[in-house]
Design a protein around this motif. Sequence first.
Motif, PDB file in Angstrom:
ATOM      1  N   ARG A 131      43.466 -27.758 -75.344  1.00 44.80           N
ATOM      2  CA  ARG A 131      42.019 -27.947 -75.507  1.00 44.80           C
ATOM      3  C   ARG A 131      41.746 -28.378 -76.940  1.00 44.80           C
ATOM      4  NH1 ARG A 131      37.101 -25.839 -73.535  1.00 44.80           N
ATOM      5  NH2 ARG A 131      36.953 -28.098 -73.480  1.00 44.80           N
ATOM      6  N   TYR A 159      40.494 -16.111 -79.494  1.00 44.08           N
ATOM      7  CA  TYR A 159      39.129 -15.594 -79.359  1.00 44.08           C
ATOM      8  C   TYR A 159      39.093 -14.090 -79.573  1.00 44.08           C
ATOM      9  CZ  TYR A 159      37.348 -19.947 -77.368  1.00 44.08           C
ATOM     10  OH  TYR A 159      36.951 -21.240 -77.186  1.00 44.08           O
ATOM     11  N   HIS A 189      31.625 -23.224 -78.234  1.00 41.32           N
ATOM     12  CA  HIS A 189      30.844 -22.987 -77.007  1.00 41.32           C
ATOM     13  C   HIS A 189      29.406 -22.620 -77.380  1.00 41.32           C
ATOM     14  CE1 HIS A 189      34.305 -22.510 -74.166  1.00 41.32           C
ATOM     15  NE2 HIS A 189      34.952 -22.222 -75.288  1.00 41.32           N
TER      16      HIS A 189
HETATM   17 FE   LIG Z   1      37.030 -22.353 -75.560  1.00 41.08          FE
END
Ligand SMILES: [Fe+2]
Length: 314
Positions: free
Chosen positions: A142, A94, A147
């Motif tokens: 994950r 991220y 999101h």
């Molecule tokens: Fe995430």
Amino acid sequence: MISRRRFLQLSGITAAGIIFPKSIMGATCDQTTPDVMGLGPYWEPDSPYRSVLASQFELGTRLFINGVVTANDCQTPIPNVVIDAWQANVAGCYSVFQTCDTGNPDNDELNLRGRILSDHEGKFSIETIKPGFYYLGNDRYRPSHIHFMITPPAGNTVVTQLYFEGDEYLDEDSGSSDPNAVDRIIPLVETENGLEGMFKIILDVHPDKKAVNTNIPTGENENRLQKVSMFPNPFNSRIEVRFGMRESTKVLISIYDLNGTWVRTLLNKNLNIGNHSIIWDGKRSNGQFVPAGEYFLSIQSPFETKMEKITYLK
Ligand SMILES: [Fe+2]
């Protein structure tokens, strides 16, 4: 290949154990659920308004998400919903919070993040790359996901995630294996441009309360922005927007056309309590005048969004 869990979710099982497809039993209208994982650690409040989240040269498979936002009747479109999207890159990294060694050829500080407004028909589209999976620790991963923080002009914000069918980590992830996530695990189809999928967002908003251009105060104390006025409206050379702040906070003021396409950011900074004003001269960020017509002025703070319609005459 559809998983057994998803098949059961998509089907209706009667008391006698006979399975009918939901299409036979009548359409369902299930609201978009929040993800059990919540906001997560990687949300950044200042994402830019844009529908293309990934540079043309970003590593990964191009992904196009088309969607529509409706009220809780599943039919009435809700325009001007702020759809804030953020995701990992192809290596599961991220921007803002992590140092990513992969991708981001433009050195975009807010890479793979963006806010999109639903248009007058409630529609929106996002162009990005398919996010990578990432390691959670304890032998768990994950699955690929995007999101979303979805905020209607009037109504509650939904914080959720979108997953993709066929992902090998769906069943071991607490977010995607939640039974309420089933409508958020979408199929992707391969096209000549990349992968495409559809995200239908159904909000807990009554059809009569879609509040296209108004902000319905939820309570005196929650209204941090006061008395937005614009003069003159319609305008020809310039329009002055005046508003009061009841609390010192960050404010973002932007102009959009009627399709929800960003035109210009007028202000993006912290403002103190008191009265403020800002001028728009009818120009885009590149200095060119916009065509005559109607536009939306959006005033956003972390607490609320106000949308006002303004008219530019030539
Ligand atoms: Fe995430």
